[in-house]
Design a protein around this motif. Structure first.
Motif, PDB file in Angstrom:
ATOM      1  N   TYR A 129       0.845  -1.200   0.000  1.00  0.00           N
ATOM      2  CA  TYR A 129       0.000   0.000   0.000  1.00  0.00           C
ATOM      3  C   TYR A 129       0.884   1.255   0.000  1.00  0.00           C
ATOM      4  CZ  TYR A 129      -3.470   3.436   1.408  1.00  0.00           C
ATOM      5  OH  TYR A 129      -4.274   4.546   1.469  1.00  0.00           O
ATOM      6  N   GLN A 130       1.919   1.242   0.839  1.00  0.00           N
ATOM      7  CA  GLN A 130       2.835   2.381   0.906  1.00  0.00           C
ATOM      8  C   GLN A 130       3.567   2.593  -0.411  1.00  0.00           C
ATOM      9  OE1 GLN A 130       5.363   1.526   4.239  1.00  0.00           O
ATOM     10  NE2 GLN A 130       3.706   1.721   5.714  1.00  0.00           N
ATOM     11  N   ASP A 135      -3.728  -2.958  -5.771  1.00  0.00           N
ATOM     12  CA  ASP A 135      -4.318  -4.266  -6.063  1.00  0.00           C
ATOM     13  C   ASP A 135      -3.579  -5.388  -5.341  1.00  0.00           C
ATOM     14  OD1 ASP A 135      -6.285  -3.135  -7.633  1.00  0.00           O
ATOM     15  OD2 ASP A 135      -5.187  -3.444  -9.515  1.00  0.00           O
ATOM     16  N   ASP A 136      -2.250  -5.326  -5.339  1.00  0.00           N
ATOM     17  CA  ASP A 136      -1.469  -6.329  -4.611  1.00  0.00           C
ATOM     18  C   ASP A 136      -1.728  -6.219  -3.114  1.00  0.00           C
ATOM     19  OD1 ASP A 136      -0.270  -7.308  -6.939  1.00  0.00           O
ATOM     20  OD2 ASP A 136       1.408  -5.906  -6.782  1.00  0.00           O
ATOM     21  N   PHE A 140      -3.258  -9.180  -0.370  1.00  0.00           N
ATOM     22  CA  PHE A 140      -2.687  -9.595   0.909  1.00  0.00           C
ATOM     23  C   PHE A 140      -3.605  -9.240   2.079  1.00  0.00           C
ATOM     24  CE2 PHE A 140       1.297  -9.706  -1.594  1.00  0.00           C
ATOM     25  CZ  PHE A 140       1.593 -11.043  -1.361  1.00  0.00           C
ATOM     26  N   ALA A 141      -4.377  -8.164   1.958  1.00  0.00           N
ATOM     27  CA  ALA A 141      -5.349  -7.838   2.999  1.00  0.00           C
ATOM     28  C   ALA A 141      -6.392  -8.953   3.098  1.00  0.00           C
ATOM     29  CB  ALA A 141      -6.014  -6.496   2.703  1.00  0.00           C
ATOM     30  N   VAL A 164     -10.450   1.932  -1.076  1.00  0.00           N
ATOM     31  CA  VAL A 164      -9.382   2.538  -1.874  1.00  0.00           C
ATOM     32  C   VAL A 164      -9.359   1.953  -3.288  1.00  0.00           C
ATOM     33  CG1 VAL A 164      -6.852   2.700  -2.083  1.00  0.00           C
ATOM     34  CG2 VAL A 164      -7.941   3.169   0.107  1.00  0.00           C
ATOM     35  N   SER A 165      -9.720   0.681  -3.397  1.00  0.00           N
ATOM     36  CA  SER A 165      -9.738  -0.006  -4.694  1.00  0.00           C
ATOM     37  C   SER A 165     -10.988   0.293  -5.507  1.00  0.00           C
ATOM     38  CB  SER A 165      -9.633  -1.520  -4.489  1.00  0.00           C
ATOM     39  OG  SER A 165      -8.454  -1.850  -3.837  1.00  0.00           O
ATOM     40  N   GLY A 166     -11.891   1.116  -4.934  1.00  0.00           N
ATOM     41  CA  GLY A 166     -13.113   1.446  -5.656  1.00  0.00           C
ATOM     42  C   GLY A 166     -14.196   0.397  -5.521  1.00  0.00           C
ATOM     43  N   LYS A 167     -14.046  -0.513  -4.601  1.00  0.00           N
ATOM     44  CA  LYS A 167     -15.025  -1.583  -4.394  1.00  0.00           C
ATOM     45  C   LYS A 167     -15.877  -1.264  -3.166  1.00  0.00           C
ATOM     46  CE  LYS A 167     -12.168  -5.000  -6.600  1.00  0.00           C
ATOM     47  NZ  LYS A 167     -10.794  -4.919  -6.796  1.00  0.00           N
TER      48      LYS A 167
END
Length: 171
Positions: A129-130, A135-136, A140-141, A164-167
């Motif tokens: 994320y940082q 997406d990766d 992992f989340a 954050v991914s728009g979902k």
């Protein structure tokens, strides 16, 4: 098979970190316990973790030695329990964050060894994320939450990553 004194010090160390934020005392207890149990992966891992989390609380003049000892404990924990994925993360916590690529590689190696690790997927999620690899990080989340579904922080990370991914509907 730990001595009750060592077990008590390790538990007190973790409790101090979580409950009171007394990281210097937690470090001191973990350091003492690791010295009493050099062949215990748990004692070595706890000391390495406490060293990483406590560095800012350790007196400045003691930090170089603390870092050396923490890294040594990290290496020892990995040698004692190479099948336990979480022992691979302490290296990252005890080195500069600019070594992100090495930490990513170590985290992925840890997951190959221990796919059910409680902490490695969450660490990788934060790391990616940082780096802007959303997406990766989301992948992992998901794994982090699946490996430890009753942890509120992991559920919160999953919701944040979905948003954050728009979902947002899935979040």
């Amino acid at each position: 098979h730990l001595d009750p004194e060592v077990t008590s010090e390790l538990m007190d160390s973790m409790n101090l970190t979580i409950e009171t934020g007394d990281s210097l005392r937690a470090y001191q207890l973990a350091r003492h316990a690791a010295g009493l149990a050099p062949n215990s992966a748990m004692a070595q891992l706890t000391f390495a973790i406490q060293t990483a989390f406590s560095m800012a609380s350790i007196p400045r003049e003691e930090r170089p030695e603390a870092l050396v000892l923490g890294r040594r404990a990290s290496d020892r924990a990995r040698a004692l329990a190479p099948e336990f994925g979480d022992v691979y993360l302490t290296w990252c916590r005890l080195h500069s964050p600019v070594r992100m690529i090495e930490c990513d590689a170590r985290g992925r190696q840890a997951l190959k060894i221990d796919s059910s690790s409680a902490f490695v997927p969450g660490y990788l999620s934060n790391l990616l994320y940082q780096a802007g690899r959303i997406d990766d990080s989301l992948q992992f989340a998901r794994q982090s939450l699946a490996n430890d579904p009753y942890k509120p922080a992991k559920l919160a990370r999953m919701i944040r990553m979905l948003e954050v991914s728009g979902k947002t509907d899935e979040a």
